[in-house]
Design a protein around this motif. Structure first.
Motif, mmCIF file in Angstrom:
data_model
loop_
_atom_site.group_PDB
_atom_site.id
_atom_site.type_symbol
_atom_site.label_atom_id
_atom_site.label_comp_id
_atom_site.label_asym_id
_atom_site.label_seq_id
_atom_site.Cartn_x
_atom_site.Cartn_y
_atom_site.Cartn_z
ATOM 1 N N LEU A 65 -2.708 17.004 -8.372
ATOM 2 C CA LEU A 65 -2.113 15.674 -8.413
ATOM 3 C C LEU A 65 -1.315 15.406 -7.136
ATOM 4 N N LEU A 66 -0.617 16.402 -6.645
ATOM 5 C CA LEU A 66 0.102 16.260 -5.384
ATOM 6 C C LEU A 66 -0.865 15.943 -4.245
ATOM 7 N N ASP A 67 -2.024 16.586 -4.243
ATOM 8 C CA ASP A 67 -3.039 16.335 -3.213
ATOM 9 C C ASP A 67 -3.571 14.910 -3.252
ATOM 10 N N ALA A 68 -3.477 14.248 -4.396
ATOM 11 C CA ALA A 68 -3.960 12.870 -4.518
ATOM 12 C C ALA A 68 -2.978 11.856 -3.923
ATOM 13 N N LEU A 69 -1.733 12.273 -3.695
ATOM 14 C CA LEU A 69 -0.727 11.366 -3.136
ATOM 15 C C LEU A 69 -0.974 11.131 -1.654
ATOM 16 N N ASN A 70 -0.564 9.966 -1.171
ATOM 17 C CA ASN A 70 -0.589 9.709 0.264
ATOM 18 C C ASN A 70 0.314 10.734 0.950
ATOM 19 N N PRO A 71 -0.040 11.175 2.146
ATOM 20 C CA PRO A 71 0.793 12.164 2.846
ATOM 21 C C PRO A 71 2.258 11.750 2.971
ATOM 22 N N SER A 72 2.518 10.458 3.151
ATOM 23 C CA SER A 72 3.907 9.999 3.274
ATOM 24 C C SER A 72 4.701 10.239 1.989
ATOM 25 N N ASN A 73 4.029 10.285 0.848
ATOM 26 C CA ASN A 73 4.702 10.576 -0.425
ATOM 27 C C ASN A 73 4.702 12.069 -0.736
ATOM 28 N N LEU A 124 13.189 8.645 -11.482
ATOM 29 C CA LEU A 124 11.741 8.672 -11.335
ATOM 30 C C LEU A 124 11.335 7.640 -10.315
ATOM 31 N N HIS A 125 10.322 7.994 -9.571
ATOM 32 C CA HIS A 125 9.787 7.129 -8.532
ATOM 33 C C HIS A 125 8.338 6.863 -8.922
ATOM 34 N N ILE A 126 8.015 5.616 -9.169
ATOM 35 C CA ILE A 126 6.669 5.252 -9.611
ATOM 36 C C ILE A 126 5.870 4.853 -8.377
ATOM 37 N N LEU A 127 4.789 5.577 -8.144
ATOM 38 C CA LEU A 127 4.015 5.420 -6.915
ATOM 39 C C LEU A 127 2.709 4.679 -7.115
ATOM 40 N N GLY A 128 2.424 3.821 -6.169
ATOM 41 C CA GLY A 128 1.093 3.250 -6.019
ATOM 42 C C GLY A 128 0.403 3.877 -4.827
ATOM 43 N N GLY A 129 1.147 4.645 -4.040
ATOM 44 C CA GLY A 129 0.622 5.287 -2.837
ATOM 45 C C GLY A 129 -0.064 6.603 -3.143
ATOM 46 N N PHE A 130 -1.250 6.498 -3.700
ATOM 47 C CA PHE A 130 -2.045 7.685 -4.017
ATOM 48 C C PHE A 130 -3.516 7.271 -4.033
ATOM 49 N N HIS A 131 -4.385 8.256 -4.101
ATOM 50 C CA HIS A 131 -5.834 8.007 -4.093
ATOM 51 C C HIS A 131 -6.372 8.226 -5.502
ATOM 52 N N ALA A 132 -6.629 7.114 -6.193
ATOM 53 C CA ALA A 132 -7.114 7.179 -7.574
ATOM 54 C C ALA A 132 -8.428 7.944 -7.658
ATOM 55 N N ASP A 133 -9.297 7.785 -6.664
ATOM 56 C CA ASP A 133 -10.588 8.471 -6.693
ATOM 57 C C ASP A 133 -10.410 9.983 -6.620
ATOM 58 N N VAL A 134 -9.434 10.446 -5.860
ATOM 59 C CA VAL A 134 -9.155 11.881 -5.760
ATOM 60 C C VAL A 134 -8.647 12.400 -7.105
ATOM 61 N N ALA A 135 -7.725 11.666 -7.722
ATOM 62 C CA ALA A 135 -7.197 12.070 -9.034
ATOM 63 C C ALA A 135 -8.293 12.034 -10.088
#
Length: 190
Positions: A65-73, A124-135
């Motif tokens: 799940l961490l790998d699915a996040l944008n690098p900045s997050n 909690l920090h709710i993120l949209g900065g991630f790759h849904a396809d990776v997850a």
């Protein structure tokens, strides 16, 4: 830290989205309380379309799940003890038609979870900065589920834990638009 000038409930007024997290563990009981709060959110036709995939730092699925996040997050979210993938079941259980309110209802459940977290002293920090396809691929999420967000969860840490460029963002809380800009009475105005 009070943000609103109006007397809104402290659990709403004190909520913010931290990037700094302490080493304090979120217990199984605390996590269960958050998920139970989400469970009791209202939903259209009582569909309860929310689904949560919970991972703990060092445990199964967390690295994926961490790998699915944008690098900045990734650079700060890896310090949080819990990451939660938030999903919405897109179809209605009763007739398999599209649930046009699924994402709204998931937002309601997430808001309940957020309020409970704040009441327990968590952030909690709710993120949209991630790759849904990776997850989706990493967790074999079926196509009938919309992948909505990732929640980074834990107890707030200190500014000193963050890289200098993130400290300023952490120190100032995001402002909100004035009510006059977001509310119309009797007739819509843009």
């Amino acid at each position: 830290m009070s943000r609103s000038e109006l007397d809104i409930h402290p659990v709403i007024n004190e909520r913010y989205s931290p990037r700094a997290f302490s080493d304090r563990t979120v217990t199984d009981h605390e996590l269960e309380l958050l998920l139970e709060a989400a469970r009791w959110a209202p939903s259209s036709m009582n569909e309860q379309p929310w689904r949560f995939l919970v991972t703990r730092r060092g445990g199964e699925g967390h690295g994926e799940l961490l790998d699915a996040l944008n690098p900045s997050n990734q650079r700060w979210a890896d310090k949080a003890p819990v990451l939660i993938l938030v999903m919405a079941k897109r179809s209605l259980s009763r007739n398999a038609q599209e649930n046009h309110h699924a994402r709204h209802d998931v937002g309601m459940a997430t808001a309940h979870l957020s309020a409970q977290a704040t009441a327990l002293g968590m952030g909690l920090h709710i993120l949209g900065g991630f790759h849904a396809d990776v997850a989706r691929k990493a967790f074999s999420i079926p196509e009938g589920m919309d992948i909505v967000s990732v929640i980074v969860l834990g107890f707030p840490g200190t500014l000193e834990q963050l890289e200098p460029d993130l400290r300023d963002r952490e120190a100032r809380r995001s402002p909100r638009k004035p009510l006059e800009e977001i509310v119309s009475y009797g007739r819509f105005k843009d």
